[in-house]
Every structure is written in structure tokens, then in C-alpha cells.
Design an enzyme around this catalytic site. Sequence first.
Site, PDB file in Angstrom:
ATOM      1  N   LYS A 183       0.855  -1.194   0.000  1.00  0.00           N
ATOM      2  CA  LYS A 183       0.000   0.000   0.000  1.00  0.00           C
ATOM      3  C   LYS A 183       0.889   1.242   0.000  1.00  0.00           C
ATOM      4  O   LYS A 183       1.500   1.580   1.002  1.00  0.00           O
ATOM      5  CB  LYS A 183      -0.917   0.053   1.227  1.00  0.00           C
ATOM      6  CG  LYS A 183      -1.960   1.156   1.048  1.00  0.00           C
ATOM      7  CD  LYS A 183      -2.446   1.751   2.349  1.00  0.00           C
ATOM      8  CE  LYS A 183      -1.582   2.863   2.878  1.00  0.00           C
ATOM      9  NZ  LYS A 183      -1.524   4.076   2.066  1.00  0.00           N
ATOM     10  N   SER A 241       5.830   7.640   9.475  1.00  0.00           N
ATOM     11  CA  SER A 241       5.996   8.442  10.690  1.00  0.00           C
ATOM     12  C   SER A 241       6.013   7.566  11.940  1.00  0.00           C
ATOM     13  O   SER A 241       5.431   6.471  11.963  1.00  0.00           O
ATOM     14  CB  SER A 241       4.857   9.455  10.798  1.00  0.00           C
ATOM     15  OG  SER A 241       3.631   8.768  10.942  1.00  0.00           O
ATOM     16  N   VAL A 244       2.314   6.785  13.295  1.00  0.00           N
ATOM     17  CA  VAL A 244       1.566   5.677  12.680  1.00  0.00           C
ATOM     18  C   VAL A 244       2.277   4.346  12.968  1.00  0.00           C
ATOM     19  O   VAL A 244       1.632   3.331  13.251  1.00  0.00           O
ATOM     20  CB  VAL A 244       1.380   5.909  11.159  1.00  0.00           C
ATOM     21  CG1 VAL A 244       0.700   4.712  10.513  1.00  0.00           C
ATOM     22  CG2 VAL A 244       0.576   7.176  10.904  1.00  0.00           C
ATOM     23  N   GLU A 262      10.458   1.405   9.997  1.00  0.00           N
ATOM     24  CA  GLU A 262      11.450   2.439   9.662  1.00  0.00           C
ATOM     25  C   GLU A 262      10.743   3.770   9.790  1.00  0.00           C
ATOM     26  O   GLU A 262       9.873   4.091   8.983  1.00  0.00           O
ATOM     27  CB  GLU A 262      11.975   2.236   8.241  1.00  0.00           C
ATOM     28  CG  GLU A 262      12.908   1.060   8.115  1.00  0.00           C
ATOM     29  CD  GLU A 262      14.114   1.146   9.025  1.00  0.00           C
ATOM     30  OE1 GLU A 262      14.474   2.256   9.462  1.00  0.00           O
ATOM     31  OE2 GLU A 262      14.686   0.084   9.312  1.00  0.00           O
ATOM     32  N   CYS A 296      13.848  11.046   5.867  1.00  0.00           N
ATOM     33  CA  CYS A 296      13.964  10.577   7.261  1.00  0.00           C
ATOM     34  C   CYS A 296      15.362  10.833   7.814  1.00  0.00           C
ATOM     35  O   CYS A 296      15.535  11.002   9.011  1.00  0.00           O
ATOM     36  CB  CYS A 296      13.625   9.093   7.331  1.00  0.00           C
ATOM     37  SG  CYS A 296      14.581   8.095   6.174  1.00  0.00           S
ATOM     38  N   GLU A 390      10.839  16.144  14.632  1.00  0.00           N
ATOM     39  CA  GLU A 390      11.355  16.027  13.266  1.00  0.00           C
ATOM     40  C   GLU A 390      10.797  17.203  12.464  1.00  0.00           C
ATOM     41  O   GLU A 390       9.588  17.449  12.485  1.00  0.00           O
ATOM     42  CB  GLU A 390      10.845  14.701  12.684  1.00  0.00           C
ATOM     43  CG  GLU A 390      11.347  14.398  11.303  1.00  0.00           C
ATOM     44  CD  GLU A 390      10.805  13.074  10.773  1.00  0.00           C
ATOM     45  OE1 GLU A 390       9.622  12.768  11.019  1.00  0.00           O
ATOM     46  OE2 GLU A 390      11.573  12.355  10.125  1.00  0.00           O
TER      47      GLU A 390
HETATM   48  P1  NAD Z   1       2.858   8.667   7.449  1.00  0.00           P
HETATM   49  O1  NAD Z   1       3.140   7.830   8.627  1.00  0.00           O
HETATM   50  O2  NAD Z   1       1.878   9.743   7.553  1.00  0.00           O
HETATM   51  O3  NAD Z   1       2.340   7.723   6.250  1.00  0.00           O
HETATM   52  C1  NAD Z   1       3.103   6.590   5.857  1.00  0.00           C
HETATM   53  C2  NAD Z   1       2.167   5.557   5.287  1.00  0.00           C
HETATM   54  O4  NAD Z   1       1.275   5.128   6.311  1.00  0.00           O
HETATM   55  C3  NAD Z   1       1.284   6.078   4.150  1.00  0.00           C
HETATM   56  O5  NAD Z   1       1.155   5.061   3.181  1.00  0.00           O
HETATM   57  C4  NAD Z   1      -0.048   6.328   4.847  1.00  0.00           C
HETATM   58  O6  NAD Z   1      -1.162   6.225   3.995  1.00  0.00           O
HETATM   59  C5  NAD Z   1      -0.047   5.179   5.835  1.00  0.00           C
HETATM   60  N1  NAD Z   1      -0.954   5.354   6.951  1.00  0.00           N
HETATM   61  C6  NAD Z   1      -1.325   6.490   7.580  1.00  0.00           C
HETATM   62  N2  NAD Z   1      -2.176   6.201   8.587  1.00  0.00           N
HETATM   63  C7  NAD Z   1      -2.331   4.857   8.592  1.00  0.00           C
HETATM   64  C8  NAD Z   1      -3.073   3.938   9.383  1.00  0.00           C
HETATM   65  N3  NAD Z   1      -3.845   4.355  10.387  1.00  0.00           N
HETATM   66  N4  NAD Z   1      -2.988   2.622   9.097  1.00  0.00           N
HETATM   67  C9  NAD Z   1      -2.225   2.186   8.090  1.00  0.00           C
HETATM   68  N5  NAD Z   1      -1.491   3.000   7.304  1.00  0.00           N
HETATM   69  C10 NAD Z   1      -1.553   4.322   7.550  1.00  0.00           C
HETATM   70  O7  NAD Z   1       4.249   9.227   6.915  1.00  0.00           O
HETATM   71  P2  NAD Z   1       4.522  10.116   5.628  1.00  0.00           P
HETATM   72  O8  NAD Z   1       4.081  11.500   5.890  1.00  0.00           O
HETATM   73  O9  NAD Z   1       4.023   9.438   4.403  1.00  0.00           O
HETATM   74  O10 NAD Z   1       6.126  10.048   5.566  1.00  0.00           O
HETATM   75  C11 NAD Z   1       6.925  10.872   6.335  1.00  0.00           C
HETATM   76  C12 NAD Z   1       7.454  10.158   7.545  1.00  0.00           C
HETATM   77  O11 NAD Z   1       8.072   8.935   7.162  1.00  0.00           O
HETATM   78  C13 NAD Z   1       8.530  10.947   8.247  1.00  0.00           C
HETATM   79  O12 NAD Z   1       8.359  10.834   9.640  1.00  0.00           O
HETATM   80  C14 NAD Z   1       9.816  10.260   7.803  1.00  0.00           C
HETATM   81  O13 NAD Z   1      10.890  10.425   8.683  1.00  0.00           O
HETATM   82  C15 NAD Z   1       9.365   8.840   7.728  1.00  0.00           C
HETATM   83  N6  NAD Z   1      10.245   8.059   6.860  1.00  0.00           N
HETATM   84  C16 NAD Z   1      11.083   7.136   7.408  1.00  0.00           C
HETATM   85  C17 NAD Z   1      11.972   6.432   6.601  1.00  0.00           C
HETATM   86  C18 NAD Z   1      12.951   5.451   7.181  1.00  0.00           C
HETATM   87  O14 NAD Z   1      13.469   4.628   6.436  1.00  0.00           O
HETATM   88  N7  NAD Z   1      13.240   5.507   8.467  1.00  0.00           N
HETATM   89  C19 NAD Z   1      11.983   6.664   5.229  1.00  0.00           C
HETATM   90  C20 NAD Z   1      11.119   7.615   4.715  1.00  0.00           C
HETATM   91  C21 NAD Z   1      10.248   8.305   5.533  1.00  0.00           C
END
Ligand code: NAD
Length: 495
Positions: A183, A241, A244, A262, A296, A390
Amino acid sequence: MLDWNATRALNISAGLFIDGQWTPGEAGASFSSLDPTTGEVFARVTEAGASEVDGAIEAAARAQPGWAALPPAARAAMFYAAAELFIGRQDQFAQALIRETGSGYGKAMFECSQIPIALREAAGLATRDIGEILPSQVPGKYNRTYRTPVGVIGVITPWNFPLYLSIRGIVYALALGNTAVLKPSEDSPVTGGLMIAELFADAGFPAGVLNVVTTSRDRAPIVGDAFVKDPRVKVVSFTGSTKVGQMLATACAPIFKPVVLELGGKNPTIVMEDADLDRAVDIAFFGKFLHQGQICMSCDKVLVARSVYDLFLEKLVAKTRNFVPTNPAEQTCVIGPLINGRALQRVEAMVNEAVAAGAKVHCGGNSRGPYYEPTVLSAVTRDMAVWIDEIFGPVVTVTPFDTIGEAVAMANDTPYGLSASIVTGNPMLGEMLAERIHAGMVHVNDSTVHDEPHAPFGGLGASGGGGKWGPKGAIEAYTVQRWIATQREPRTLPF
Ligand code: NAD
């Protein structure tokens, strides 16, 4: 093949990829993936409901035994084919990344460059060791361990490096004989999911091995819920994030479902007194401003030895002033738009709050349409959100330190622990310091933003856990190890 970069909005509302077929969603519902630069619709994408998610999990579960039973060379060949096909389509992928996620051209090409490497790394996993023989304390006993695929994995990915993070999320698990339901983010359904589905289908992956379901933000919990509760999904892999990730981990805990996380980062760069300051400025600038700080691993805080602090700050500000945000359609763009209005407002609020509490703006500090100006802040204190949270935007804080102990304490003053960097003329000192930083990855004399597909990418603390990315980490995360012991000679038992 679809024209993913059609000048008009793509209408791909017939397109969840389930069991090798493009499948219409529940009642024809769809949502929009927007171009962050123009605000226009980049694509109309199918909205999955619970029944499509169930269908995708079922398809993956059905396909898994046959996929795992294929000769390793047959599995590997598909990854090699995907790598070759990808190279031919790279420009299309890069253009779609620019339009769907506001990637600068350089960032998009960098992201694309990782894809064939990861696919070929995955191909190599098909013939890894699948077990070992261990000595035994008991005469005549043969101890063997076996690794078998876990089965179906549920993969959820973010929008910021959508293509690479989705590829990274699936390829090693698939190469090990698992199947997947992916997804992608609602902000990158095309580049983080649908284009990958098409690539894998064209590369010959059998139906059901990779399934892609797309949802709007509101419906994402339907997928998360299914991944957690459905017993056919054996591992949940989440990149996104911390908030989540924590929710998913909490839901998985009572049923002991493994979850690989991650998450976010609060990554420091430490500039030592003996550092080459021009090099340190380049390292900090790249680490902060690549993709507008929406990575990230982005460097949120630069900690600088007090004796060189003023000069470093002056040089960093001078460099930053040269970069004006531009439309990422221009190949020279370094600083493009933030992903959406919500992200822009968040960054704006964080900076305004810091300034109201006494932080000093050296350059930037303003929001302009979809862009936020590259911003350098000083006089930041521990009670400010820019120090604690962050930032995920083009804003960096610069703070002096007097002793190494103080630098380490400030670097570690966060629940996160993803990446860090140290700039010094003495690499040995850098390595020793690296061991004191609470981070899964520390780069001496390089930027906090660095990844190589074969390396064990991953964070500590609030930055994640449950497994590392890369081929070795995938063996731990996506196979089950069992110990099978055979007593070949009669053994005398005590009673
Ligand atoms: P997010 O957590 O808002 O969304 C990530 C994914 O989770 C999306 O596909 C979203 O649709 C899904 N999601 C949201 N709510 C959900 C739920 N209740 N159940 C299931 N899935 C759900 O994050 P974002 O804004 O897309 O990305 C930014 C964040 O990701 C930042 O905090 C960044 O640091 C982190 N990130 C981490 C890495 C890593 O490898 N450590 C890499 C890239 C991004």
C-alpha cells in the site's frame, strides 16, 4: 504500458493491481494524487475497500507456495529482467516522481539510480544459504537449522522516496520466497505503487506475487487493520511516521505479529574544530536541503565547535542564500515544493513558534506558495519544537558546543536514533565519537543522508526496530528459522 506522464491528469481509476489483474475498486470510488508544485490533479486513482484488500491478501497467499517452490534461478531472472526494464523506463519514472511528489530532477535521478542496484541485490538473495549445521553436545545428534519464507507480508510506504522505499520494502522479501501486498502513500500512489506493479508484471512475476492496493488517507486504516488482523499476513513492514508506526506496533503486539518499522529521525551533524569548514558546509547543506529536507535522514541540527561556529554559520548562510526554491520541472531545481499544504503549514508554524521564543533567522523563514524558503536558525533552545520534533522541511538549526561530551549529549537529546554525521580532520576520532551517538547509522565525513541497498539501513529508539533493511536484514525479518535435530544413534536417556 500506460503513459504515466500524460499531460492531462491520468485516469487510472480502474487500477488496483490484484492477482496479476488491474481491478476496479469498490463502487468505482477514486481519489486524487496531486502535483505539489501546481496543485493540479496528477492522477485519479482507485480507492480500495476492505473487500479488495482481502482479495489482494488472498491472491498473495494463493501465489506464495508456488512462488517459493520455483527454482532460485527462475526467481532471480525476474529481478534481473525488472532491473533491465527499469533502466529503459527510468526517465518516465523520474518525470513521474517530479510531478507526483515535487522531487527535484537530481533527487529523482538519484532515487532511480538505486532501483536496479536493489533489484540485482534481491536476485542474489534467491540462492542464499538456507540453513546451517551446528555441532551437538550429544553423540550422534545432528543439529540443522532451516530458513523458510514467512508467507505473505503487508507493506506500507511513505511518499518522500516512494519508488525506492516501496522497492526496498518488497524486493528482498519476494526474493526470499514471500509474496506481498503493497500500500503506497496517498501522496504517491503512482510512483510508490502502480508503476511498480506494471514493471513487475512486465518483468514476468507471476500473478499474486506482488499486489498493490491504493487508498486515500482516510481509508489507509482499512489496510493497516487488515494487515494487523488477517492471519494470512505474517509480517507487517512499515516505513513512515513514528506516530503511525507506533499505532501499528501497538496493534500487532497482543497477537505477537512481527512488525518491521522504519520511522522518523532527528539527525545531527557534528562539526569538530579541526574540520575542513567548506566541506562541512557542503555536507550539512546536502544533508538538510536535499528534497527540501523531507527525508527521514535529513540533518535537522548542526552542532558546531564554538571556536569555528561563527565562521561555519556565515559560510552555511552564504551558501543557503544562493538557493531559491523553484519548480522541479526545471532541471536545475534543488529546492522544490513541500508535499502538501499540511506539511507547509507545519513547517511554518514550527519556525514561527521558535522565532517567537527567541530563535534567530539567518536566512529564509518564509513560506511562498508550495515552497518554504531554505532556512537557517540559531539560538534554538531545548523547549522549542524545532529542537525536539522532526522538522521534515528545509529548516536547519545551528548550535555551538564547548566540549565533545556536550556535543554527544546534544546529538543524543532525542528519542529518535536514525542517522548522524561527524565532520572532522581526524577520522579516527570521528569513528570513536560515532560509537557514542545513539543512531543506527553514523557517517564520518559524509552527510546524514546516505543509503546503499546492501547496507543494514535502520534506526534505534523512536526511529524504528524489528529489523534492518537490505538483504541480510531481510533474511532475519522475512524468513522463519527452525532447528531440526536428528538423533542418528540411540541416546541413553536418564530415565
Ligand atoms: P505517514 O506515517 O503519515 O504515512 C506513511 C504511510 O502510512 C502512508 O502510506 C499512509 O497512507 C499510511 N498510513 C497512515 N495512517 C495509517 C493507518 N492508520 N494505518 C495504516 N497506514 C496508515 O508518513 P509520511 O508523511 O508518508 O512520511 C513521512 C514520515 O516517514 C517521516 O516521519 C519520515 O521520517 C518517515 N520516513 C522514514 C523512513 C525510514 O526509512 N526511516 C523513510 C522515509 C520516511
